[in-house]
Design a protein around this motif. Structure first.
Motif, PDB file in Angstrom:
ATOM      1  N   ASN A 149     -25.288 -12.923 -23.289  1.00 58.72           N
ATOM      2  CA  ASN A 149     -23.901 -13.373 -23.128  1.00 58.72           C
ATOM      3  C   ASN A 149     -23.572 -13.978 -21.760  1.00 58.72           C
ATOM      4  OD1 ASN A 149     -22.428 -12.279 -25.708  1.00 58.72           O
ATOM      5  ND2 ASN A 149     -23.766 -10.608 -25.042  1.00 58.72           N
ATOM      6  N   ASN A 150     -24.570 -14.077 -20.878  1.00 60.58           N
ATOM      7  CA  ASN A 150     -24.344 -14.572 -19.514  1.00 60.58           C
ATOM      8  C   ASN A 150     -23.288 -13.749 -18.774  1.00 60.58           C
ATOM      9  OD1 ASN A 150     -26.264 -16.581 -19.425  1.00 60.58           O
ATOM     10  ND2 ASN A 150     -24.886 -18.179 -20.140  1.00 60.58           N
ATOM     11  N   TYR A 151     -23.321 -12.441 -18.988  1.00 60.93           N
ATOM     12  CA  TYR A 151     -22.474 -11.532 -18.238  1.00 60.93           C
ATOM     13  C   TYR A 151     -23.250 -11.046 -17.014  1.00 60.93           C
ATOM     14  CZ  TYR A 151     -19.058 -11.212 -22.085  1.00 60.93           C
ATOM     15  OH  TYR A 151     -18.104 -11.482 -23.037  1.00 60.93           O
ATOM     16  N   SER A 152     -22.618 -10.215 -16.228  1.00 59.49           N
ATOM     17  CA  SER A 152     -23.249  -9.670 -15.030  1.00 59.49           C
ATOM     18  C   SER A 152     -23.233  -8.152 -15.062  1.00 59.49           C
ATOM     19  CB  SER A 152     -22.527 -10.159 -13.771  1.00 59.49           C
ATOM     20  OG  SER A 152     -22.586 -11.567 -13.687  1.00 59.49           O
ATOM     21  N   ALA A 153     -24.230  -7.567 -14.442  1.00 60.52           N
ATOM     22  CA  ALA A 153     -24.332  -6.109 -14.354  1.00 60.52           C
ATOM     23  C   ALA A 153     -24.281  -5.691 -12.890  1.00 60.52           C
ATOM     24  CB  ALA A 153     -25.626  -5.618 -14.991  1.00 60.52           C
ATOM     25  N   VAL A 154     -23.753  -4.500 -12.652  1.00 62.33           N
ATOM     26  CA  VAL A 154     -23.721  -3.930 -11.300  1.00 62.33           C
ATOM     27  C   VAL A 154     -24.453  -2.598 -11.328  1.00 62.33           C
ATOM     28  CG1 VAL A 154     -22.288  -3.123  -9.391  1.00 62.33           C
ATOM     29  CG2 VAL A 154     -21.479  -4.986 -10.859  1.00 62.33           C
ATOM     30  N   ILE A 155     -25.371  -2.441 -10.386  1.00 59.51           N
ATOM     31  CA  ILE A 155     -26.107  -1.179 -10.297  1.00 59.51           C
ATOM     32  C   ILE A 155     -26.102  -0.701  -8.844  1.00 59.51           C
ATOM     33  CG2 ILE A 155     -28.366  -2.317  -9.969  1.00 59.51           C
ATOM     34  CD1 ILE A 155     -29.555  -0.003 -11.689  1.00 59.51           C
ATOM     35  N   PHE A 156     -26.009   0.603  -8.677  1.00 58.04           N
ATOM     36  CA  PHE A 156     -26.095   1.248  -7.364  1.00 58.04           C
ATOM     37  C   PHE A 156     -27.447   1.965  -7.310  1.00 58.04           C
ATOM     38  CE2 PHE A 156     -21.524   1.214  -8.468  1.00 58.04           C
ATOM     39  CZ  PHE A 156     -21.029   0.497  -7.396  1.00 58.04           C
ATOM     40  N   PRO A 157     -28.480   1.346  -6.734  1.00 59.88           N
ATOM     41  CA  PRO A 157     -29.836   1.900  -6.834  1.00 59.88           C
ATOM     42  C   PRO A 157     -30.067   3.172  -6.027  1.00 59.88           C
ATOM     43  CG  PRO A 157     -29.875  -0.451  -6.309  1.00 59.88           C
ATOM     44  CD  PRO A 157     -28.476   0.029  -6.103  1.00 59.88           C
ATOM     45  N   GLU A 158     -29.101   3.549  -5.177  1.00 61.52           N
ATOM     46  CA  GLU A 158     -29.245   4.833  -4.479  1.00 61.52           C
ATOM     47  C   GLU A 158     -29.081   5.996  -5.452  1.00 61.52           C
ATOM     48  OE1 GLU A 158     -27.215   4.690  -0.257  1.00 61.52           O
ATOM     49  OE2 GLU A 158     -26.216   3.290  -1.625  1.00 61.52           O
ATOM     50  N   GLY A 159     -28.387   5.743  -6.568  1.00 61.08           N
ATOM     51  CA  GLY A 159     -28.197   6.785  -7.571  1.00 61.08           C
ATOM     52  C   GLY A 159     -26.952   7.611  -7.348  1.00 61.08           C
ATOM     53  N   THR A 160     -26.714   8.044  -6.124  1.00 66.47           N
ATOM     54  CA  THR A 160     -25.524   8.827  -5.779  1.00 66.47           C
ATOM     55  C   THR A 160     -24.901   8.245  -4.510  1.00 66.47           C
ATOM     56  OG1 THR A 160     -26.820  10.414  -4.493  1.00 66.47           O
ATOM     57  CG2 THR A 160     -26.417  10.943  -6.809  1.00 66.47           C
ATOM     58  N   ARG A 161     -23.654   8.622  -4.271  1.00 65.69           N
ATOM     59  CA  ARG A 161     -22.944   8.107  -3.111  1.00 65.69           C
ATOM     60  C   ARG A 161     -23.515   8.649  -1.805  1.00 65.69           C
ATOM     61  NH1 ARG A 161     -17.172   9.868  -5.361  1.00 65.69           N
ATOM     62  NH2 ARG A 161     -18.493  11.033  -6.774  1.00 65.69           N
ATOM     63  N   SER A 162     -23.521   7.800  -0.796  1.00 64.51           N
ATOM     64  CA  SER A 162     -23.908   8.214   0.550  1.00 64.51           C
ATOM     65  C   SER A 162     -22.653   8.340   1.396  1.00 64.51           C
ATOM     66  CB  SER A 162     -24.865   7.198   1.177  1.00 64.51           C
ATOM     67  OG  SER A 162     -25.097   7.507   2.538  1.00 64.51           O
ATOM     68  N   ARG A 163     -22.177   9.547   1.593  1.00 64.12           N
ATOM     69  CA  ARG A 163     -20.941   9.745   2.348  1.00 64.12           C
ATOM     70  C   ARG A 163     -21.148   9.583   3.851  1.00 64.12           C
ATOM     71  NH1 ARG A 163     -16.977  10.909  -0.871  1.00 64.12           N
ATOM     72  NH2 ARG A 163     -17.387  11.794  -2.923  1.00 64.12           N
ATOM     73  N   SER A 164     -22.413   9.637   4.293  1.00 67.04           N
ATOM     74  CA  SER A 164     -22.686   9.449   5.720  1.00 67.04           C
ATOM     75  C   SER A 164     -22.693   7.975   6.107  1.00 67.04           C
ATOM     76  CB  SER A 164     -24.056  10.058   6.065  1.00 67.04           C
ATOM     77  OG  SER A 164     -25.092   9.321   5.440  1.00 67.04           O
ATOM     78  N   GLY A 165     -22.804   7.094   5.110  1.00 67.82           N
ATOM     79  CA  GLY A 165     -22.920   5.668   5.398  1.00 67.82           C
ATOM     80  C   GLY A 165     -24.355   5.224   5.574  1.00 67.82           C
ATOM     81  N   VAL A 166     -25.278   6.185   5.706  1.00 67.45           N
ATOM     82  CA  VAL A 166     -26.704   5.868   5.813  1.00 67.45           C
ATOM     83  C   VAL A 166     -27.274   5.754   4.404  1.00 67.45           C
ATOM     84  CG1 VAL A 166     -28.949   6.645   6.651  1.00 67.45           C
ATOM     85  CG2 VAL A 166     -26.883   7.091   8.006  1.00 67.45           C
ATOM     86  N   MET A 167     -27.828   4.598   4.094  1.00 67.18           N
ATOM     87  CA  MET A 167     -28.311   4.376   2.736  1.00 67.18           C
ATOM     88  C   MET A 167     -29.503   5.260   2.392  1.00 67.18           C
ATOM     89  SD  MET A 167     -28.146   0.286   1.952  1.00 67.18           S
ATOM     90  CE  MET A 167     -28.966  -0.185   3.479  1.00 67.18           C
ATOM     91  N   LYS A 168     -29.506   5.715   1.142  1.00 61.54           N
ATOM     92  CA  LYS A 168     -30.663   6.370   0.581  1.00 61.54           C
ATOM     93  C   LYS A 168     -31.602   5.294   0.050  1.00 61.54           C
ATOM     94  CE  LYS A 168     -27.607  10.138  -0.767  1.00 61.54           C
ATOM     95  NZ  LYS A 168     -26.973  10.868  -1.884  1.00 61.54           N
ATOM     96  N   PRO A 169     -32.875   5.614  -0.161  1.00 63.18           N
ATOM     97  CA  PRO A 169     -33.802   4.595  -0.683  1.00 63.18           C
ATOM     98  C   PRO A 169     -33.318   4.032  -2.012  1.00 63.18           C
ATOM     99  CG  PRO A 169     -35.006   6.533   0.097  1.00 63.18           C
ATOM    100  CD  PRO A 169     -33.552   6.904   0.120  1.00 63.18           C
ATOM    101  N   PHE A 170     -33.489   2.724  -2.188  1.00 68.55           N
ATOM    102  CA  PHE A 170     -33.135   2.078  -3.445  1.00 68.55           C
ATOM    103  C   PHE A 170     -34.260   2.293  -4.457  1.00 68.55           C
ATOM    104  CE2 PHE A 170     -29.905  -1.498  -2.262  1.00 68.55           C
ATOM    105  CZ  PHE A 170     -29.096  -0.562  -1.643  1.00 68.55           C
ATOM    106  N   ALA A 171     -33.910   2.845  -5.604  1.00 67.19           N
ATOM    107  CA  ALA A 171     -34.890   3.044  -6.670  1.00 67.19           C
ATOM    108  C   ALA A 171     -35.050   1.738  -7.449  1.00 67.19           C
ATOM    109  CB  ALA A 171     -34.441   4.159  -7.598  1.00 67.19           C
TER     110      ALA A 171
END
Length: 247
Positions: A149-171
């Motif tokens: 359908n030519n739509y778009s998807a959004v994924i957060f590869p960290e899996g869970t929120r990082s409240r410290s602002g320091v990114m977790k590894p992207f899966a």
């Protein structure tokens, strides 16, 4: 004194936010029942406009920057870091012409006015993080849907929120699955900054007034010839540069 202001302004905003969810839940149901999915999605865009600009009630500012023109004739997989529940509304509003569908944890699909209803009606990938097989199956279903359908998807590869602002590894697993049945999709990283400071508590209260929130849409990545791991690493590094700038 600042903490007292945070409590007062947070109370005002969360009453406003709660009313929006209830009112727009009813409007979504009416729109979908009478006019169908496209009408319901337009209601969702308006809801997210009011959620996003409602943050000004707390003295908080919103900045959205899109550095590159993006196509509308092919699917896009947006890859973003994850800091807060409030990461999503601004993306929904500012990127509405790309028809976003989210990869979301399944817990959000039940009992939340407006949000749960939209997750079901938008064909979101509702994943059980404790069931890897189910999660991959849902993301593959979404991949097929955006590819057709030519739509778009959004994924957060960290899996869970990082409240410290320091990114977790992207899966890479979810990215691989999203691209598998949408081979012509373009990958676009989004850097989200400041939300962890605005919303540092799991209960959304109190919010931190006079915060500065930003979303930066970065240079697209052509995934052809790249592994999921390479795409994850390229996306994370591009986002990291933005997060670490002037911080």
């Amino acid at each position: 004194m600042k903490k007292i202001i945070d409590y007062i302004l947070s109370s005002v905003y969360l009453v406003y936010f709660g009313l929006l969810l209830v009112i727009f839940h009813v409007l979504q149901v009416i729109a979908f029942t009478i006019f169908g999915r496209n009408a319901q999605q337009k209601v969702v865009y308006v809801l997210n406009f009011f959620i996003t600009y409602g943050w000004y009630l707390t003295g908080t500012t919103v900045k959205f920057t899109q550095l590159f023109q993006l196509p509308t004739d092919r699917p896009i997989v947006f890859i973003a870091n994850h800091q807060s529940t409030f990461d999503i509304p601004a993306m929904y509003w500012f990127l509405r012409k790309y028809k976003l569908i989210f990869v979301s944890k399944i817990e959000l699909a039940k009992g939340i006015p407006s949000i749960s209803y939209n997750l079901h009606k938008s064909n979101a990938a509702l994943i059980d993080r404790k069931d890897g097989k189910q999660a991959v199956s849902e993301i593959l279903r979404l991949s097929k849907y955006i590819g057709e359908n030519n739509y778009s998807a959004v994924i957060f590869p960290e899996g869970t929120r990082s409240r410290s602002g320091v990114m977790k590894p992207f899966a890479a697993g979810g990215i691989n699955a999203l691209l598998k049945k949408a081979p012509n999709a373009l990958v676009v990283p989004i850097a989200i900054k400041g939300n962890n400071k605005f919303d540092p508590n799991s209960g959304l209260f109190p919010l931190v007034s006079f915060s500065k929130l930003s979303w930066t849409v970065l240079e697209p990545i052509e995934p052809k010839g790249k592994t999921g791991e390479e795409i994850a690493n390229l996306s994370q590094e591009a986002i990291r540069v933005v997060l670490e700038a002037h911080s």
